[in-house]
Design a protein around this motif. Structure first.
Motif, PDB file in Angstrom:
ATOM      1  N   LEU A 433       0.862  -1.180   0.000  1.00 53.58           N
ATOM      2  CA  LEU A 433       0.000   0.000   0.000  1.00 53.58           C
ATOM      3  C   LEU A 433       0.903   1.237   0.000  1.00 53.58           C
ATOM      4  O   LEU A 433       1.710   1.411   0.912  1.00 53.58           O
ATOM      5  N   ALA A 434       0.779   2.067  -1.019  1.00 50.49           N
ATOM      6  CA  ALA A 434       1.664   3.222  -1.155  1.00 50.49           C
ATOM      7  C   ALA A 434       0.866   4.455  -1.518  1.00 50.49           C
ATOM      8  O   ALA A 434      -0.112   4.383  -2.287  1.00 50.49           O
ATOM      9  N   ASP A 435       1.271   5.594  -0.985  1.00 50.16           N
ATOM     10  CA  ASP A 435       0.685   6.888  -1.318  1.00 50.16           C
ATOM     11  C   ASP A 435       1.384   7.415  -2.569  1.00 50.16           C
ATOM     12  O   ASP A 435       2.399   8.099  -2.495  1.00 50.16           O
ATOM     13  N   LYS A 436       0.841   7.080  -3.729  1.00 46.88           N
ATOM     14  CA  LYS A 436       1.488   7.439  -4.991  1.00 46.88           C
ATOM     15  C   LYS A 436       1.510   8.944  -5.231  1.00 46.88           C
ATOM     16  O   LYS A 436       2.268   9.424  -6.073  1.00 46.88           O
ATOM     17  N   ARG A 437       0.691   9.713  -4.502  1.00 44.90           N
ATOM     18  CA  ARG A 437       0.700  11.159  -4.674  1.00 44.90           C
ATOM     19  C   ARG A 437       1.863  11.825  -3.949  1.00 44.90           C
ATOM     20  O   ARG A 437       2.144  12.989  -4.183  1.00 44.90           O
ATOM     21  N   HIS A 438       2.526  11.089  -3.087  1.00 46.93           N
ATOM     22  CA  HIS A 438       3.637  11.678  -2.347  1.00 46.93           C
ATOM     23  C   HIS A 438       4.828  11.848  -3.289  1.00 46.93           C
ATOM     24  O   HIS A 438       5.180  10.939  -4.044  1.00 46.93           O
ATOM     25  N   PRO A 439       5.467  13.036  -3.287  1.00 48.32           N
ATOM     26  CA  PRO A 439       6.593  13.257  -4.214  1.00 48.32           C
ATOM     27  C   PRO A 439       7.769  12.315  -3.974  1.00 48.32           C
ATOM     28  O   PRO A 439       8.568  12.095  -4.885  1.00 48.32           O
ATOM     29  N   LEU A 440       7.884  11.727  -2.801  1.00 48.55           N
ATOM     30  CA  LEU A 440       8.989  10.818  -2.531  1.00 48.55           C
ATOM     31  C   LEU A 440       8.865   9.532  -3.340  1.00 48.55           C
ATOM     32  O   LEU A 440       9.878   8.880  -3.639  1.00 48.55           O
ATOM     33  N   LEU A 441       7.641   9.163  -3.712  1.00 48.92           N
ATOM     34  CA  LEU A 441       7.423   7.907  -4.431  1.00 48.92           C
ATOM     35  C   LEU A 441       7.186   8.118  -5.919  1.00 48.92           C
ATOM     36  O   LEU A 441       6.804   7.175  -6.616  1.00 48.92           O
ATOM     37  N   GLU A 442       7.421   9.307  -6.417  1.00 46.86           N
ATOM     38  CA  GLU A 442       7.190   9.575  -7.833  1.00 46.86           C
ATOM     39  C   GLU A 442       8.120   8.716  -8.695  1.00 46.86           C
ATOM     40  O   GLU A 442       9.340   8.742  -8.538  1.00 46.86           O
ATOM     41  N   GLY A 443       7.561   7.942  -9.596  1.00 49.80           N
ATOM     42  CA  GLY A 443       8.341   7.089 -10.491  1.00 49.80           C
ATOM     43  C   GLY A 443       8.637   5.708  -9.950  1.00 49.80           C
ATOM     44  O   GLY A 443       9.216   4.877 -10.667  1.00 49.80           O
ATOM     45  N   THR A 444       8.261   5.405  -8.721  1.00 49.98           N
ATOM     46  CA  THR A 444       8.532   4.081  -8.145  1.00 49.98           C
ATOM     47  C   THR A 444       7.362   3.142  -8.414  1.00 49.98           C
ATOM     48  O   THR A 444       6.214   3.574  -8.601  1.00 49.98           O
ATOM     49  N   THR A 445       7.663   1.817  -8.416  1.00 48.60           N
ATOM     50  CA  THR A 445       6.629   0.797  -8.631  1.00 48.60           C
ATOM     51  C   THR A 445       6.506  -0.167  -7.459  1.00 48.60           C
ATOM     52  O   THR A 445       5.444  -0.733  -7.232  1.00 48.60           O
ATOM     53  N   LEU A 446       7.617  -0.419  -6.726  1.00 47.04           N
ATOM     54  CA  LEU A 446       7.665  -1.343  -5.583  1.00 47.04           C
ATOM     55  C   LEU A 446       7.288  -2.769  -5.981  1.00 47.04           C
ATOM     56  O   LEU A 446       6.769  -3.542  -5.174  1.00 47.04           O
ATOM     57  N   GLN A 496      17.140  -1.981  -1.465  1.00 46.77           N
ATOM     58  CA  GLN A 496      18.331  -1.223  -1.862  1.00 46.77           C
ATOM     59  C   GLN A 496      18.957  -1.769  -3.143  1.00 46.77           C
ATOM     60  O   GLN A 496      19.821  -1.111  -3.731  1.00 46.77           O
ATOM     61  N   ARG A 497      18.544  -2.961  -3.609  1.00 45.52           N
ATOM     62  CA  ARG A 497      19.077  -3.514  -4.856  1.00 45.52           C
ATOM     63  C   ARG A 497      18.081  -3.396  -6.012  1.00 45.52           C
ATOM     64  O   ARG A 497      18.351  -3.879  -7.109  1.00 45.52           O
ATOM     65  N   SER A 498      16.948  -2.749  -5.771  1.00 41.95           N
ATOM     66  CA  SER A 498      15.924  -2.584  -6.805  1.00 41.95           C
ATOM     67  C   SER A 498      16.060  -1.213  -7.468  1.00 41.95           C
ATOM     68  O   SER A 498      16.692  -0.304  -6.917  1.00 41.95           O
ATOM     69  N   PRO A 499      15.471  -1.025  -8.647  1.00 37.34           N
ATOM     70  CA  PRO A 499      15.520   0.300  -9.298  1.00 37.34           C
ATOM     71  C   PRO A 499      14.791   1.387  -8.514  1.00 37.34           C
ATOM     72  O   PRO A 499      15.032   2.574  -8.743  1.00 37.34           O
ATOM     73  N   ASP A 500      13.903   1.006  -7.594  1.00 38.17           N
ATOM     74  CA  ASP A 500      13.158   2.015  -6.847  1.00 38.17           C
ATOM     75  C   ASP A 500      14.022   2.735  -5.812  1.00 38.17           C
ATOM     76  O   ASP A 500      13.704   3.868  -5.434  1.00 38.17           O
ATOM     77  N   TRP A 501      15.100   2.111  -5.345  1.00 30.63           N
ATOM     78  CA  TRP A 501      15.917   2.723  -4.294  1.00 30.63           C
ATOM     79  C   TRP A 501      16.623   3.999  -4.777  1.00 30.63           C
ATOM     80  O   TRP A 501      16.505   5.048  -4.122  1.00 30.63           O
ATOM     81  N   PRO A 502      17.339   3.986  -5.895  1.00 25.63           N
ATOM     82  CA  PRO A 502      17.936   5.250  -6.355  1.00 25.63           C
ATOM     83  C   PRO A 502      16.887   6.303  -6.719  1.00 25.63           C
ATOM     84  O   PRO A 502      17.138   7.502  -6.574  1.00 25.63           O
ATOM     85  N   ILE A 503      15.713   5.860  -7.200  1.00 25.96           N
ATOM     86  CA  ILE A 503      14.648   6.827  -7.498  1.00 25.96           C
ATOM     87  C   ILE A 503      14.181   7.500  -6.214  1.00 25.96           C
ATOM     88  O   ILE A 503      13.980   8.725  -6.162  1.00 25.96           O
ATOM     89  N   GLU A 510      15.538  16.081  -4.554  1.00 24.99           N
ATOM     90  CA  GLU A 510      14.802  17.132  -5.264  1.00 24.99           C
ATOM     91  C   GLU A 510      13.725  17.754  -4.387  1.00 24.99           C
ATOM     92  O   GLU A 510      13.456  18.954  -4.488  1.00 24.99           O
ATOM     93  N   GLU A 511      13.124  16.953  -3.534  1.00 20.97           N
ATOM     94  CA  GLU A 511      12.129  17.500  -2.620  1.00 20.97           C
ATOM     95  C   GLU A 511      12.787  18.470  -1.632  1.00 20.97           C
ATOM     96  O   GLU A 511      12.222  19.524  -1.319  1.00 20.97           O
TER      97      GLU A 511
END
Length: 659
Positions: A433-446, A496-503, A510-511
């Motif tokens: 469950l993720a708050d996709k509107r939060h700028p911290l999760l922009e571009g992530t898929t999990l 930390q080994r997934s593409p979502d970590w650097p995003i 940026e925030e």
């Protein structure tokens, strides 16, 4: 109704009839005899007076006469001599018995005052021409109204002449309201301004709004018209889009145009050069040759870009790129002049340097586990490579962003903290469950992540990522500080080994950059807003100045600046210090396409409403006459009393001398 059918030039107003056009109320006899016989005196009364019931005030005249008829009779008194008495007061007092009416100056003044007040309350019109009207105009504020025709005039100039012609034809006492359309409609003149003020406001208006719906401005105009008609002056004839109460005057004309539909300025990776990108679009029906160059407008248009000529086919778009030194000031990219000038120029200012300092105080082993470090380099070497304009902070207190596994940081530091876990573990595999509107999760898929967490851990904050009822990433805000807490075991997890970590780490940078002191952006499009954040608590007011804008602002920690309605360079200052510069440009492909402009007219189903009631020169004359009559009455009544006082004083002096 029979008068309206027989007498051309009459219109119904407030239940009566008034002459219109060049007809005058004194020429009522020109109507047919039959119509005049239907309304023998009512028509004349209502034509000459707006509220004939005001004549009820004439009842004051017989009341005044009655007061002068009934006087108090004086009883005779026997005295020894009359030389001690002064001049007798000839003014009788009120009584029950009627006396012979004495035509005195006081009586005439009081009757004159009553007549003036009665005629004032009746609302005299006199032999005036057509009644005063309230004209409401809605002027299209779209940038396309600034297009220049082959005849050498712009569409807005044609619109001005049309509106001015109608204003000049108004009768005395009429009022004008002008509404300019935009994303937020603006009242240029009025409501119900005098014609001179409306002309002045109209002369200073320049259309520059991006594409918008005219219905908002039309609705405002209908509301201000009070049930009357509204005149819409635009460059597209679409009568089906507006209600019948709206008169449409379209002055558009199909034209060819080439425009800058996109422009940007950004720093290169080496941070020594700025890259300028320009996208051109042809809205012409034939092939067009376009010349592109760039100048420094603040340095007398000194050329800074290598001129380039391109050929565009009808409907073609092409992007051009240029490089300039990073320290170069605001640059204006220009095209050859064509039908629409506002989209032939794009002003671009350098981006402000907003450097974010990063730091971590976790162990070297944990830094490698989190993928922050590189072999033989900085502990956050890989983290620094994720974004531009970032440096490593010298200590925890001065860092803008701190990744830690315990408490730390300064008063303005944002922290990403690894929570201290207990012995119990539970592994989760999405979906989360993720708050996709939060700028911290922009571009992530999990997706495809194994997340190992302590299910017994209790952390304060708002959940951003959760597994069922267990929050995994939380946010806690306190003033300007933000703390993000991760309930995660890095050794057992794969985040930390997934593409979502650097995003996620890049989004955090940026925030934080957006919250640094200074402007959030310096290159704006008309209608944009920008946030300014202060670096200190100086209470001195700020001044925002630019084309058509001069505003003083109260100093706060964060201020939202708006009102950028025209292209140009805007500055934000505090006293003599310049805090920021903003380059505002026009950018709207829909407005730049002039091939769909059209002309035409459509009459409104209703007429213009009456002008708001205002005192005419006749009413002012009646009020002045009434006041003058009352003052004269007061003077006539006070003079005998003063004469009596003088005579009495003289008699008293003579008596004392004789004694």
């Amino acid at each position: 109704r029979r008068v309206e059918g027989k007498c051309t030039g009459f219109t119904t107003v407030r239940g009566g009839f008034l002459p219109t056009g060049k007809m005058r109320s004194c020429r009522l006899a020109e109507c047919s005899t039959e119509a005049a016989s239907v309304f023998p005196s009512a028509i004349l009364a209502r034509a000459l007076f707006s509220t004939p019931l005001g004549f009820l005030a004439l009842l004051a005249v017989p009341a005044i006469v009655a007061l002068h008829l009934f006087r108090r009779r004086f009883q005779p008194r026997v005295v020894s001599a009359l030389f001690l008495w002064g001049a007798p007061d000839p003014t009788p007092m009120s009584g029950r018995k009627r006396e012979r009416l004495r035509v005195s100056g006081s009586l005439l003044c009081e009757i004159a005052a009553a007549l003036c007040v009665a005629f004032f309350l009746a609302g005299p019109r006199g032999c005036a021409g057509e009644s005063a009207r309230h004209l409401v105009f809605v002027l299209d504020g779209s940038a396309s109204m600034g297009a220049r025709t082959p005849q050498g005039t712009t569409l807005v100039e044609v619109a001005r002449k049309e509106i001015e012609k109608r204003i000049d034809a108004l009768s005395g006492g009429s009022r004008v309201t002008i509404v300019a359309s935009a994303a937020r409609p603006k009242v240029l003149a009025g409501p119900a301004a005098i014609p001179r003020e409306a002309r002045e406001s109209l002369a200073a208006f320049e259309p520059s709004a991006v594409s918008h719906d005219l219905l908002g401005a039309v609705a405002l105009g209908l509301q201000l018209s009070g049930g009357g008609s509204v005149v819409l002056v635009t460059d597209r004839f679409t009568p089906e889009s507006f209600p019948p109460e709206v008169e449409i005057v379209a002055v558009g004309q199909q034209l060819d145009n080439v425009a800058i539909v996109r422009a940007s300025r950004s720093a290169d990776d080496d941070r020594t050069q700025d890259h300028i990108s320009i996208t051109l679009a042809s809205f012409a029906r034939t092939r067009r040759d376009v010349h592109v160059d760039g100048v420094l407008p603040l340095e007398r248009d000194r050329a800074v870009l290598q001129p380039e000529s391109v050929t565009l086919e009808p409907g073609e778009r092409r992007t051009l790129g240029f490089e300039v030194p990073r320290e170069t000031g605001p640059i204006e990219v220009r095209l050859d002049a064509d039908a629409l000038g506002i989209d032939d120029r794009a002003l671009l200012a350098p981006e402000p340097r907003r450097t974010v300092s990063l730091r971590t105080n976790v162990s070297e082993e944990m830094a490698r586990t989190l993928g922050l470090s590189v072999s033989g380099g900085s502990r956050i070497g890989r983290w620094l490579e994720l974004a531009h304009d970032v440096v490593e902070a010298h200590d925890d207190a001065t860092a803008h962003v701190l990744l830690t596994d315990h408490e730390g940081g300064g008063p303005t530091t944002w922290t990403l903290r690894l929570a201290t876990l207990g012995k119990e573990r539970r592994d989760f595999i999405g979906p989360f469950l993720a708050d996709k509107r939060h700028p911290l999760l922009e571009g992530t898929t999990l997706e495809g992540i194994v997340w190992s967490a302590d299910p017994t851990l209790v952390i304060d904050g708002a959940p951003i990522i959760a597994a069922g009822n267990l929050p995994l990433l939380l946010e806690d805000r306190a003033g300007t500080q933000r703390a993000y807490v991760l309930d995660i075991d890095p050794v057992r997890s794969s985040l930390q080994r997934s593409p979502d970590w650097p995003i996620l780490l890049s989004n955090l940078i940026e925030e934080r950059r957006r919250e640094l002191p200074g402007p959030s952006a310096t290159n704006l499009v008309i209608g944009d807003e920008v946030t300014w954040r202060s670096a200190d608590a100086d209470p001195a007011p700020l001044q925002l100045k630019g084309p058509g804008l001069e505003r003083e602002l109260v100093s706060h920690a964060a201020i939202v600046l708006d009102g950028f309605d025209r292209p140009g360079l805007f500055t934000l200052t505090r006293g003599k210090d310049r805090l920021a510069s903003f380059a505002v440009r026009f950018q709207d492909a829909r407005e730049s396409d002039l091939r769909e402009l059209s002309s035409g007219t459509r009459a409104a189903s209703v007429g213009a409403s009456n002008a708001p009631a205002s005192a005419s020169w006749i009413e002012m004359l009646l009020v002045g006459s009434a006041i003058a009559a009352l003052l004269a009455d007061w003077f006539l009544l006070e003079r005998p009393a003063a004469m009596f006082s003088t005579s009495e004083s003289a008699s008293s002096s003579l008596t004392r001398g004789s004694t």
